[in-house]
Scaffold this motif. Structure first.
Motif, PDB file in Angstrom:
ATOM      1  N   ALA A   1      -2.500  -5.965  -0.878  1.00 13.25           N
ATOM      2  CA  ALA A   1      -2.188  -4.608  -0.420  1.00 13.25           C
ATOM      3  C   ALA A   1      -3.360  -4.000   0.339  1.00 13.25           C
ATOM      4  O   ALA A   1      -3.170  -3.270   1.326  1.00 13.25           O
ATOM      5  CB  ALA A   1      -1.809  -3.730  -1.609  1.00 13.25           C
ATOM      6  N   ALA A   2      -4.589  -4.293  -0.108  1.00 18.15           N
ATOM      7  CA  ALA A   2      -5.780  -3.729   0.536  1.00 18.15           C
ATOM      8  C   ALA A   2      -5.933  -4.222   1.967  1.00 18.15           C
ATOM      9  O   ALA A   2      -6.522  -3.530   2.812  1.00 18.15           O
ATOM     10  CB  ALA A   2      -7.028  -4.068  -0.280  1.00 18.15           C
TER      11      ALA A   2
ATOM     12  N   PHE B   1       0.867  -1.180   0.000  1.00 22.60           N
ATOM     13  CA  PHE B   1       0.000   0.000   0.000  1.00 22.60           C
ATOM     14  C   PHE B   1       0.905   1.232   0.000  1.00 22.60           C
ATOM     15  O   PHE B   1       1.897   1.277   0.737  1.00 22.60           O
ATOM     16  CB  PHE B   1      -0.892   0.004   1.249  1.00 22.60           C
TER      17      PHE B   1
ATOM     18  N   ARG C   1       0.113   9.951  -0.820  1.00 21.77           N
ATOM     19  CA  ARG C   1      -0.969  10.003  -1.796  1.00 21.77           C
ATOM     20  C   ARG C   1      -0.535  10.541  -3.150  1.00 21.77           C
ATOM     21  O   ARG C   1      -1.361  10.706  -4.039  1.00 21.77           O
ATOM     22  CB  ARG C   1      -2.117  10.860  -1.256  1.00 21.77           C
TER      23      ARG C   1
ATOM     24  N   PHE D   1     -12.386  -1.737   0.045  1.00 17.10           N
ATOM     25  CA  PHE D   1     -11.973  -2.134  -1.294  1.00 17.10           C
ATOM     26  C   PHE D   1     -12.616  -3.451  -1.694  1.00 17.10           C
ATOM     27  O   PHE D   1     -12.707  -4.384  -0.895  1.00 17.10           O
ATOM     28  CB  PHE D   1     -10.453  -2.276  -1.361  1.00 17.10           C
TER      29      PHE D   1
ATOM     30  N   PHE E   1      -5.815   3.067  -4.316  1.00 18.79           N
ATOM     31  CA  PHE E   1      -5.194   3.321  -3.018  1.00 18.79           C
ATOM     32  C   PHE E   1      -4.857   4.805  -2.860  1.00 18.79           C
ATOM     33  O   PHE E   1      -5.040   5.389  -1.781  1.00 18.79           O
ATOM     34  CB  PHE E   1      -3.938   2.471  -2.855  1.00 18.79           C
TER      35      PHE E   1
ATOM     36  N   CYS F   1      -7.013   3.032   5.397  1.00 19.76           N
ATOM     37  CA  CYS F   1      -8.282   3.731   5.202  1.00 19.76           C
ATOM     38  C   CYS F   1      -8.972   3.182   3.967  1.00 19.76           C
ATOM     39  O   CYS F   1      -8.344   2.597   3.089  1.00 19.76           O
ATOM     40  CB  CYS F   1      -8.042   5.239   5.032  1.00 19.76           C
TER      41      CYS F   1
ATOM     42  N   ALA G   1      -8.001   6.616  -1.998  1.00 23.92           N
ATOM     43  CA  ALA G   1      -8.344   6.457  -0.589  1.00 23.92           C
ATOM     44  C   ALA G   1      -7.546   7.421   0.282  1.00 23.92           C
ATOM     45  O   ALA G   1      -8.079   8.001   1.240  1.00 23.92           O
ATOM     46  CB  ALA G   1      -8.097   5.016  -0.151  1.00 23.92           C
TER      47      ALA G   1
ATOM     48  N   ALA H   1      -4.471  -1.739   4.222  1.00 22.83           N
ATOM     49  CA  ALA H   1      -4.843  -0.350   3.954  1.00 22.83           C
ATOM     50  C   ALA H   1      -5.248   0.354   5.246  1.00 22.83           C
ATOM     51  O   ALA H   1      -6.046  -0.179   6.025  1.00 22.83           O
ATOM     52  CB  ALA H   1      -5.989  -0.291   2.955  1.00 22.83           C
TER      53      ALA H   1
END
Length: 219
Positions: free
Chosen positions: A85-86, A22, A26, A94, A59, A91, A62, A89
């Motif tokens: 990866a989710a 992840f 951002r 998914f 991602f 936040c 998010a 996460a």
């Protein structure tokens, strides 16, 4: 043999060599694309990414504050990486699914706020690209947002110099399928279905090439 089998095999191999993770920030690393994501995610709750690969753009969404994320891709390995990866996460919710148009056709009308089509529409046969865009328009809410990114146009001289095989017309085989339309052709194709809010050529230094990015509205 399915018409996308060679592309699936190629992407399965690419994602098999990847360690799922992840993102820590951002930002994608491309300033222009990041501004497109800021536009897409502003006042947005739910996002669909058709051709999501390993889920990286969802991602990033998010981390921009979106809540619900749906990813669809033909590569089973890409989906496995996205799901892995989710699971870590910090936040967002998914849902990832391996598939193509049949998955879009099962989705409810007016059910998402935003859609991402990143380097997928020009890797489809023309009839499938048109069908996908019809489904995206149905699935998007009124005034919903669509970020669409395309590979650069390849000139006739480049096609010859690089030894790219012409399948028919502007449909090419450059290792994977490429629907090689000019920007005015894409303007007409997209503008018949969506309002083109912004268009930008964005440069990827690591690949030494431009991509074409459209920011679209479902009016």
């Amino acid at each position: 043999m399915g018409k996308y089998d060679s592309s699936i095999d190629q992407w399965d191999n690419i994602f098999s060599a990847e360690t799922p993770a992840f993102p820590r920030a951002r930002l994608s690393g491309n300033t222009a694309f990041d501004k497109g994501l800021e536009w897409l995610t502003e006042n947005t709750t739910s996002v669909l990414d058709f051709g999501c690969g390993n889920g990286i753009v969802l991602f990033l969404c998010a981390l921009h504050g979106t809540a619900t994320h749906i990813g669809i891709d033909l590569s089973a390995q890409a989906i496995r990486n996205a799901e892995a990866a989710a699971r870590v996460a910090p936040c967002g919710e998914f849902h990832f699914e391996c598939g193509s148009l049949e998955v879009l056709r099962r989705m409810e009308s007016s059910s998402v706020d935003a859609v991402i089509l990143s380097n997928i529409m020009d890797n489809l046969y023309p009839e499938d690209a048109a069908a996908a865009l019809t489904e995206v328009k149905r699935i998007l809410r009124t005034n919903g947002k669509l970020l669409l990114k395309l590979n650069p146009y390849i000139t006739a001289a480049q096609i010859e110099a690089w030894g790219i095989r012409v399948i028919e017309g502007n449909l090419l085989d450059d290792g994977m399928l490429l629907w090689n339309q000019t920007t005015p052709e894409w303007d007409a194709f997209l503008g018949a279905r969506f309002h083109i809010e912004r268009f930008e050529n964005i440069y990827y230094e690591e690949h030494a090439q431009y991509n074409r990015m459209y920011l679209l509205r479902n009016l």
